[in-house]
Design a protein around this motif. Structure first.
Motif, mmCIF file in Angstrom:
data_model
loop_
_atom_site.group_PDB
_atom_site.id
_atom_site.type_symbol
_atom_site.label_atom_id
_atom_site.label_comp_id
_atom_site.label_asym_id
_atom_site.label_seq_id
_atom_site.Cartn_x
_atom_site.Cartn_y
_atom_site.Cartn_z
ATOM 1 N N LEU A 1 0.826 -1.210 0.000
ATOM 2 C CA LEU A 1 0.000 0.000 0.000
ATOM 3 C C LEU A 1 0.865 1.266 0.000
ATOM 4 O O LEU A 1 0.437 2.315 -0.448
ATOM 5 C CB LEU A 1 -0.932 0.020 1.219
ATOM 6 N N VAL A 2 2.070 1.159 0.535
ATOM 7 C CA VAL A 2 2.958 2.327 0.559
ATOM 8 C C VAL A 2 3.697 2.463 -0.771
ATOM 9 O O VAL A 2 3.782 3.552 -1.335
ATOM 10 C CB VAL A 2 3.976 2.238 1.730
ATOM 11 N N VAL A 3 4.169 1.334 -1.289
ATOM 12 C CA VAL A 3 5.040 1.435 -2.467
ATOM 13 C C VAL A 3 4.274 1.807 -3.741
ATOM 14 O O VAL A 3 4.892 2.174 -4.741
ATOM 15 C CB VAL A 3 5.885 0.152 -2.714
ATOM 16 N N ASN A 4 2.948 1.731 -3.711
ATOM 17 C CA ASN A 4 2.190 2.139 -4.897
ATOM 18 C C ASN A 4 1.737 3.594 -4.860
ATOM 19 O O ASN A 4 1.138 4.081 -5.814
ATOM 20 C CB ASN A 4 0.991 1.220 -5.099
ATOM 21 N N ALA A 5 1.993 4.272 -3.749
ATOM 22 C CA ALA A 5 1.592 5.679 -3.638
ATOM 23 C C ALA A 5 2.444 6.520 -4.593
ATOM 24 O O ALA A 5 3.547 6.097 -4.971
ATOM 25 C CB ALA A 5 1.788 6.150 -2.202
ATOM 26 N N PRO A 6 1.985 7.688 -5.000
ATOM 27 C CA PRO A 6 0.720 8.325 -4.636
ATOM 28 C C PRO A 6 -0.417 7.929 -5.586
ATOM 29 O O PRO A 6 -0.183 7.713 -6.768
ATOM 30 C CB PRO A 6 1.038 9.817 -4.807
ATOM 31 N N LEU A 7 -1.601 7.837 -5.047
ATOM 32 C CA LEU A 7 -2.763 7.482 -5.861
ATOM 33 C C LEU A 7 -3.688 8.680 -6.054
ATOM 34 O O LEU A 7 -4.546 8.670 -6.923
ATOM 35 C CB LEU A 7 -3.537 6.329 -5.203
ATOM 36 N N CYS A 8 -3.540 9.710 -5.209
ATOM 37 C CA CYS A 8 -4.491 10.839 -5.249
ATOM 38 C C CYS A 8 -3.904 12.103 -5.888
ATOM 39 O O CYS A 8 -4.590 13.107 -5.992
ATOM 40 C CB CYS A 8 -4.940 11.192 -3.838
#
Ligand SMILES: *Cc1c(COP(=O)(O)O)cnc(C)c1O
Length: 489
Positions: free
Chosen positions: A455-462
Motif C-alpha cells: 500500500l505504501v510502495v504504490n503511492a501516490p494514488l491521489c
C-alpha cells in the motif's frame, strides 16, 4: 493588430485574431506567418477564476499544506512583507535606480533599505560588513570562495584546498571548485561530528578555508566549533559559515562570535520569503573587518550628510557578482520581517523551531532509526528508513505516500552519509496539531511497512501526477509543456 469580435461555430462568443496582414507579411518570413485566423474562446470571469484556481491547486505550497523539507526552512511567509514589497515607491523602481539618479527620494529610500539590511545582518551574525548582491545561497558561497581566494592572493599565499565535511550540502564543494580550489573531504565520526584527527591533518598552508554548516546538515551543533575555528586560524585557514541553518540559532548564537570569518545567509530560508521551485532568493555575504576590502562593488555607503550612495572605489574588491544590487524585493521583505519580529521575536523563532523538531524526533524515534543522536536535535531531525527498507518500503516510497496524505515529503537521501535519510524540518511556524497529524501518518507508514508494504510502495494514488519513472525522467528529460505534435517530428 485588429481584434474581431464574432460568434464562433459553437455559438459561443469569441475573439478572432486575423491571419497576418499584408504589410507585416512583407517583413516576416512566410513560414512564421499565420495562414488561418486564430479563434480564441471568450469565457466568463467565473470560468477563468476556476481555471486558474484549479491550476494553482496542482501546486504544492506552504500556503496550502505542511512542508517539512529539511535544510530548506520552508516557513510560513507573512503576507505583510508582500504588501511592503508592493508599495509603489519600491515596486516602480528602475533596476538601475542608483546609477540613474541617487538623489531622488525613492532612490535614497531604496539605498537606505539596502544599508539597513546590511546593518541588521551584521548585528545578527557578528560580522563587520555585508553585501546584499548574491542572488541565492549557492551564489553567496561562490562570492565567499572568491573573497577567500582574493584574500590569499593579496597575502601572497598559494593554498590549493578547501576543507569540507562529508555531511555538507553539495553546493559547498561545487562553489569551492568553481573558485579554483580542490576539495578536501573530512569524514564524520560515529557521533555525527567532523572527525577531528582527519581535520587537523589537513590544516596548513595548503588549505585556504574550511566551509562548515553550523548546526550541520545532520541537525547537530558541534560543541567543539570554537576549537575548530582556533585551529584553523592558527594555521592561516579561513572559516566559512554556510548560513542555511541559521534558523536554529537565530538571536542566540552569532557565527562571528564562534570564530567564522565569512558568512552567507539564505534570506529566503531564515527570513521568510516564498521559495522552492527555483527562486527568487537572496544570499547576502558578511565578512569580518580584515576581509571587507574584498567585498563586491558597488557597496552602499552612508555619507557625512546622512545621504546614501553607491561606492565603487575599493581597489581590492572582487568586482560585481550580480546585476543591479541583488534581489531587492527579497532583501526588502527580509528586512521587514526582521524589523517586525525584533530581537526577542527572532530568539523565539529559533527556540520554537528547535522545540518543534525535537517534538518530531521524540515522537518518531521508536518507529524509525535515528541517524545520530536519539535524544536531541537542533531545528531538524534526521531519521533513516533502513528498517522499513528491509520490507521494501524505501524513503522514496514514504515520501510518495505522504503526498497522498496531504504532506510535502521531507528531504530524502540527504545528507548523503545517512542511508535512506528522511530529513524533517518542521520550522517554528507550524502548530502542534499539524505536527501531530504529520507524525500520525509517519507512524501509520512505519506500521504499514510491516503489514501491508504494497500500500505504501504504490503511492501516490491521489495526486495529479502518479509515480514517475525517476530514472527515465532523468535520462530522457523532456521539459515540454505539451506532447510533441506529429509535424514537430
Ligand atoms: C539551501 C542550502 C544551500 C544552498 O542555498 P540556495 O539558496 O538554495 O542556493 C547551501 N547549503 C545548505 C546547507 C542548504 O540547505
Amino acid at each position: 493588430m485588429q481584434l474581431i469580435f464574432e460568434k464562433s461555430r459553437k455559438g459561443r462568443r469569441a475573439f478572432r485574431i486575423p491571419a497576418v496582414d499584408v504589410p507585416v507579411k512583407a517583413k516576416l518570413p512566410s513560414k512564421y506567418c499565420r495562414s488561418n485566423d486564430a479563434l480564441l474562446a471568450e469565457v466568463s470571469e467565473l470560468d477563468l477564476v476556476r481555471h486558474f484556481t484549479n491550476l494553482s491547486r496542482l501546486n504544492f505550497s506552504v500556503d496550502t499544506n505542511f512542508y517539512p523539507l529539511g535544510s530548506c526552512t520552508m516557513k510560513y511567509n507573512p503576507k505583510f512583507t508582500e504588501q511592503i514589497a508592493g508599495l509603489e515607491g519600491f515596486r516602480e523602481l528602475h533596476p538601475l535606480f542608483a546609477q540613474l539618479d541617487a538623489t531622488v527620494p525613492y532612490t535614497q529610500g531604496a539605498l537606505e533599505v539596502l544599508f539597513c539590511a546590511e546593518q541588521v545582518l551584521c548585528e545578527i551574525t557578528g560580522m563587520t560588513a555585508f553585501t546584499t548582491q548574491p542572488l541565492a545561497g549557492a551564489h553567496g558561497e561562490l562570492t565567499g570562495a572568491m573573497i577567500i581566494a582574493a584574500y590569499h592572493r593579496h597575502k601572497g599565499n598559494t593554498p590549493k584546498y578547501v576543507i569540507v565535511p562529508d555531511s555538507s550540502h553539495g553546493t559547498n564543494p561545487a562553489s569551492a571548485a568553481i573558485a579554483g580550489y580542490e576539495v578536501m573531504v573530512i569524514p564524520t565520526d560515529k557521533d555525527g561530528y567532523m572527525d577531528m584527527e582527519a581535520y587537523k591533518s589537513k590544516l596548513g598552508p595548503e588549505s585556504a578555508a574550511v566551509m562548515l554548516t553550523c548546526p550541520d546538515t545532520l541537525g547537530i551543533f558541534n560543541p567543539r566549533i570554537k576549537e575548530i575555528a582556533d585551529l584553523a586560524h592558527k594555521a592561516g585557514v579561513l572559516m566559512y559559515y554556510d548560513g542555511a541553518n541559521l534558523n536554529a540559532v537565530l538571536g542566540k548564537v552569532r557565527p562571528g562570535d564562534l570564530g567564522f570569518d565569512i558568512v552567507h545567509l539564505n534570506l529566503h530560508k531564515t527570513f521568510a520569503t516564498p521559495h522552492g521551485g527555483g527562486g527568487p532568493g537572496a544570499g547576502p555575504v558578511g565578512v569580518t573587518a580584515r576581509l571587507s576590502e574584498f567585498l563586491p562593488v558597488p557597496r552602499v555607503i552612508k555619507k557625512r550628510d546622512n545621504t546614501f550612495a553607491l561606492e565603487y572605489k575599493f581597489p581590492h574588491s572582487i568586482g560585481p557578482v550580480a546585476p543591479f544590487y541583488g534581489n531587492f524585493g527579497v532583501i526588502l521583505k527580509a528586512l521587514a520581517y526582521i524589523m517586525l519580529l525584533g530581537k526577542t521575536g527572532l530568539i523565539e523563532v529559533s527556540e520554537i523551531a528547535v522545540l518543534n523538531a525535537n517534538y518530531c524526533l521524540a515522537r518518531l524515534k521508536d518507529f524509525y532509526q535515528v541517524a545520530y543522536n536519539k535524544n536531541r536535535c537542533m531545528h531538524e531531525c534526521i531519521l533513516s528508513a533502513v528498517e522499513q527498507a528491509k520490507n521494501g518500503v524505501r524513503a522514496l516510497d514514504i515520501a510518495k505516500y505522504l503526498i497522498d496524505k496531504g504532506f510535502h515529503p521531507p528531504t530524502i537521501y540527504f545528507p548523503l552519509i545517512v542511508k535512506e535519510a528522511l530529513m524533517i524540518e518542521p520550522t517554528e511556524t507550524e502548530s502542534k496539531e499539524t505536527l501531530d497529524s504529520f507524525i500520525a501518518v509517519m507512524i501509520e507508514i512505519a506500521k504499514m511497512s510491516k503489514t501491508h508494504p504494497e500500500l505504501v510502495v504504490n503511492a501516490p494514488l491521489c495526486s495529479p501526477v502518479k509515480r514517475l519513472d525517476e530514472t527515465k525522467a532523468a535520462r530522457e528529460l523532456n521539459l515540454r509543456w505539451r506532447p510533441p505534435l506529429e509535424k514537430d517530428g
